[in-house]
Design a protein around this motif. Structure first.
Motif, PDB file in Angstrom:
ATOM      1  N   ILE A 103      39.576  46.727  43.856  1.00 39.95           N
ATOM      2  CA  ILE A 103      40.626  45.966  43.156  1.00 39.95           C
ATOM      3  C   ILE A 103      42.041  46.378  43.583  1.00 39.95           C
ATOM      4  CG2 ILE A 103      41.662  45.503  40.876  1.00 39.95           C
ATOM      5  CD1 ILE A 103      38.800  45.411  39.773  1.00 39.95           C
ATOM      6  N   GLU A 104      42.322  47.674  43.549  1.00 39.97           N
ATOM      7  CA  GLU A 104      43.676  48.141  43.881  1.00 39.97           C
ATOM      8  C   GLU A 104      44.015  47.844  45.340  1.00 39.97           C
ATOM      9  OE1 GLU A 104      46.357  48.931  42.307  1.00 39.97           O
ATOM     10  OE2 GLU A 104      45.115  48.407  40.569  1.00 39.97           O
ATOM     11  N   LYS A 105      43.020  48.078  46.213  1.00 36.49           N
ATOM     12  CA  LYS A 105      43.262  47.877  47.659  1.00 36.49           C
ATOM     13  C   LYS A 105      43.549  46.400  47.941  1.00 36.49           C
ATOM     14  CE  LYS A 105      39.665  50.987  49.001  1.00 36.49           C
ATOM     15  NZ  LYS A 105      38.638  51.272  49.977  1.00 36.49           N
ATOM     16  N   ASN A 151      43.483  40.587  37.097  1.00 34.95           N
ATOM     17  CA  ASN A 151      43.704  40.122  35.739  1.00 34.95           C
ATOM     18  C   ASN A 151      42.596  40.644  34.816  1.00 34.95           C
ATOM     19  OD1 ASN A 151      43.646  38.536  33.427  1.00 34.95           O
ATOM     20  ND2 ASN A 151      44.164  36.653  34.506  1.00 34.95           N
ATOM     21  N   GLU A 152      42.995  41.490  33.872  1.00 31.00           N
ATOM     22  CA  GLU A 152      42.007  42.125  32.968  1.00 31.00           C
ATOM     23  C   GLU A 152      41.190  41.086  32.207  1.00 31.00           C
ATOM     24  OE1 GLU A 152      40.930  45.154  32.582  1.00 31.00           O
ATOM     25  OE2 GLU A 152      42.310  45.966  34.090  1.00 31.00           O
ATOM     26  N   ALA A 153      41.873  40.031  31.735  1.00 37.70           N
ATOM     27  CA  ALA A 153      41.183  39.008  30.938  1.00 37.70           C
ATOM     28  C   ALA A 153      40.107  38.332  31.786  1.00 37.70           C
ATOM     29  CB  ALA A 153      42.189  37.984  30.431  1.00 37.70           C
ATOM     30  N   PHE A 154      40.422  38.109  33.075  1.00 39.03           N
ATOM     31  CA  PHE A 154      39.417  37.498  33.957  1.00 39.03           C
ATOM     32  C   PHE A 154      38.250  38.469  34.169  1.00 39.03           C
ATOM     33  CE2 PHE A 154      37.298  36.633  37.932  1.00 39.03           C
ATOM     34  CZ  PHE A 154      37.116  35.253  37.877  1.00 39.03           C
ATOM     35  N   LEU A 155      38.580  39.740  34.400  1.00 34.50           N
ATOM     36  CA  LEU A 155      37.524  40.739  34.643  1.00 34.50           C
ATOM     37  C   LEU A 155      36.562  40.824  33.456  1.00 34.50           C
ATOM     38  CD1 LEU A 155      39.410  43.661  36.423  1.00 34.50           C
ATOM     39  CD2 LEU A 155      37.807  42.043  37.445  1.00 34.50           C
ATOM     40  N   ASP A 159      33.696  27.756  39.850  1.00 36.80           N
ATOM     41  CA  ASP A 159      33.193  28.913  39.119  1.00 36.80           C
ATOM     42  C   ASP A 159      33.280  30.166  40.009  1.00 36.80           C
ATOM     43  OD1 ASP A 159      32.115  30.082  36.889  1.00 36.80           O
ATOM     44  OD2 ASP A 159      30.027  29.576  37.374  1.00 36.80           O
ATOM     45  N   GLY A 160      34.150  30.093  41.022  1.00 38.19           N
ATOM     46  CA  GLY A 160      34.251  31.194  41.979  1.00 38.19           C
ATOM     47  C   GLY A 160      35.187  32.292  41.503  1.00 38.19           C
ATOM     48  N   ILE A 161      35.208  33.382  42.282  1.00 36.89           N
ATOM     49  CA  ILE A 161      36.100  34.510  41.980  1.00 36.89           C
ATOM     50  C   ILE A 161      37.084  34.631  43.135  1.00 36.89           C
ATOM     51  CG2 ILE A 161      36.202  37.002  41.530  1.00 36.89           C
ATOM     52  CD1 ILE A 161      33.234  36.817  40.663  1.00 36.89           C
ATOM     53  N   ARG A 162      38.374  34.534  42.821  1.00 39.24           N
ATOM     54  CA  ARG A 162      39.380  34.594  43.877  1.00 39.24           C
ATOM     55  C   ARG A 162      40.066  35.959  43.915  1.00 39.24           C
ATOM     56  NH1 ARG A 162      42.973  29.272  43.742  1.00 39.24           N
ATOM     57  NH2 ARG A 162      43.672  30.123  41.753  1.00 39.24           N
ATOM     58  N   ILE A 163      40.683  36.240  45.065  1.00 36.73           N
ATOM     59  CA  ILE A 163      41.378  37.529  45.233  1.00 36.73           C
ATOM     60  C   ILE A 163      42.390  37.741  44.107  1.00 36.73           C
ATOM     61  CG2 ILE A 163      42.989  38.793  46.746  1.00 36.73           C
ATOM     62  CD1 ILE A 163      40.224  38.712  48.017  1.00 36.73           C
ATOM     63  N   GLY A 164      43.119  36.653  43.777  1.00 30.98           N
ATOM     64  CA  GLY A 164      44.161  36.765  42.747  1.00 30.98           C
ATOM     65  C   GLY A 164      43.614  37.038  41.352  1.00 30.98           C
TER      66      GLY A 164
END
Ligand code: GDP
Ligand code: IMO
Ligand code: MG
Length: 408
Positions: A170-172, A151-155, A142-147
């Motif tokens: 995000i951009e950096k 992704n808008e859908a993930f956000l 259930d973690g959040i990865r750099i990749g």
């Protein structure tokens, strides 16, 4: 060629110093585990760099460094650290890459980390950097990865406060992110250093569980967390201090005790400057524990030991080292797996003559005083592992190589 550098004790062995020293001829430095719980110190020509997330190769202007898949990254801490090194004159842009599989430490994880530790049956004394919570989220899938964050859908699956926290990064992070497997394929014929964090006794599996961190500090972690396969590891360097230290709670069989050792802990702490880089906490100190060091060699395929801090013993008349444990009246040279046994282990000590010489200016192993060589050679015999590098001070140049580095 791939060389892995790990801590062979409870962390703070001098991994940062050694990776920086070895990185001179490396093409790439990859950190494979941990997060901002680590504190790696580099001193070159009197300038000190304190790194927590950034691999130690960054001090050289031409080196690229990678934050590997096994890391947990707090974006706020990362960009603060990059600003600090930039202010110290290090141009890092285009040189710092991040595996898109690395996990992100969210602000609430740090809060939960601190609260959880107080509620534990046995508080660990964590660094409060959210490390254990992030690795739990990872294991819980259930973690959040750099990749994920490009992704808008993930956000859209995140809460508003989570989105707000991530927005400035995000951009950096996207610009720095890389699919590490294929990056490592490009470096197959090059010289790559893999930098560990913590120490093997803090490893989730081989360490003194539950008094451990949550990542992999063992050499096997360099493969999973560094984007290569296990047989691609050519050498494993296990860094250890001429004595032992530990920060936080947990068993420490060879810890100095006032009843037995007088004020030796205060003396070593002051000479060795044994205060944590990340939290400033005084480090607990003790004798070198050869039972634990041999266990480190066995569990990590250590091809060469790296001894640091031998200079801290310069003034001593006598030096003792732990060669066995007495557990409830029984002697053993095996490192037990439970806190119950480790808490009862009393160190069986062997004494060595001190050298009463300042070692920091010695450049060549053969020029070391005989008692220092006897101490080192005893460690080699006991562990069955050569000591290939000896560090006699915190400066980059206060280091002796006894082995060819980039030769198989
Ligand atoms: P790491 O976490 O393994 O990178 O180690 P830390 O940087 O947390 O702690 C090691 C400390 O010892 C740092 O302050 C280093 O500058 C210092 N150090 C490293 N090697 C030596 C050495 O051989 N002798 C002495 N006296 N200090 C050293
Ligand atoms: P470096 O890379 C020394 C210790 C903490 C605590 C336990 C768990 O500098 O060698 P955590 O915050 O990871 O959940 O804390 O592990 N610890 C370290 N001790 N050096 C480190 O890293 C450490 N990283 C974590 O003090 O006891
Ligand atoms: Mg440290």
């Amino acid at each position: 060629m791939n060389i892995v550098v790990i801590g062979a004790q409870w962390g703070d062995e001098g991994k940062g110093k050694i990776v920086d020293f070895l990185a001179e001829d490396a093409d790439l430095v990859v950190r494979f585990s941990g997060g901002a719980n680590a504190g790696h110190t580099i001193v070159n020509e009197g300038v000190t760099y304190k790194l927590h997330l950034i691999p130690s190769g960054i001090v050289y202007p031409d080196k690229k460094v990678v934050l590997g898949s096994g890391m947990v990254i707090d974006p706020e801490a990362l960009f603060k650290e990059l600003q600090i090194i930039e202010d110290q004159g290090i141009a890092w842009q285009q040189r710092v890459l991040i595996s898109d599989r690395a996990h992100i430490v969210m602000p609430e994880y740090k809060k939960i980390d601190k609260e959880m530790d107080k509620k534990r049956r046995n508080p660990i004394g964590t660094t409060g950097r959210g490390i254990g919570v992030t690795y739990s989220m990872k294991a819980n899938r259930d973690g959040i990865r750099i990749g994920d964050i490009s992704n808008e859908a993930f956000l859209d699956t995140l809460r508003q406060d989570e989105k707000q926290f991530l927005a400035p990064y995000i951009e950096k992070l996207r610009a720095m992110s890389v699919n590490i497997t294929y990056l490592m394929e490009l470096y197959k014929e090059k010289k790559v250093l893999f930098e560990g964090a913590q120490g093997i006794l803090l490893d989730l599996d081989v360490g003194t569980y539950p008094f451990v961190s949550s990542g992999y500090s063992a050499s096997a972690g360099a493969a999973l967390g560094g984007g290569i396969g296990p047989t691609d590891i050519d050498k494993v360097f296990g860094v250890f201090k001429a004595y032992s230290t530990r920060v936080g709670n947990g068993p420490f069989p060879s810890e100095f005790k006032t009843e037995r050792d007088g004020n030796l802990e205060d003396i070593i702490r002051e000479i060795g400057r044994e205060y944590g880089v990340t939290t400033g906490r005084p480090r607990r100190c003790g004798y070198l524990d050869l039972v634990a060091l041999k266990y480190a060699c066995l569990t990590n395929s250590i091809t060469s030991l790296v001894m640091t801090h031998i200079d801290v013993y310069d003034e001593m008349d006598e030096i003792s080292v732990c060669v066995a444990y007495d557990i409830n009246g029984k002697e053993t040279i095996e490192f037990p797996s439970t806190t119950y046994e480790l808490d009862r282990a009393k160190p069986v000590l062997k004494r060595f003559k001190g050298w009463k010489t300042v070692l920091s200016s010695i450049k060549d192993y053969d020029a070391l005083p005989e008692p220092a060589k006897n101490y080192i050679e005893f460690i080699e015999d006991y562990t069955g592992t050569p000591v290939g590098i000896v560090s006699v001070g915190y400066e980059r140049k206060e280091t002796m190589m006894r082995i060819p580095l980039w030769k198989k």
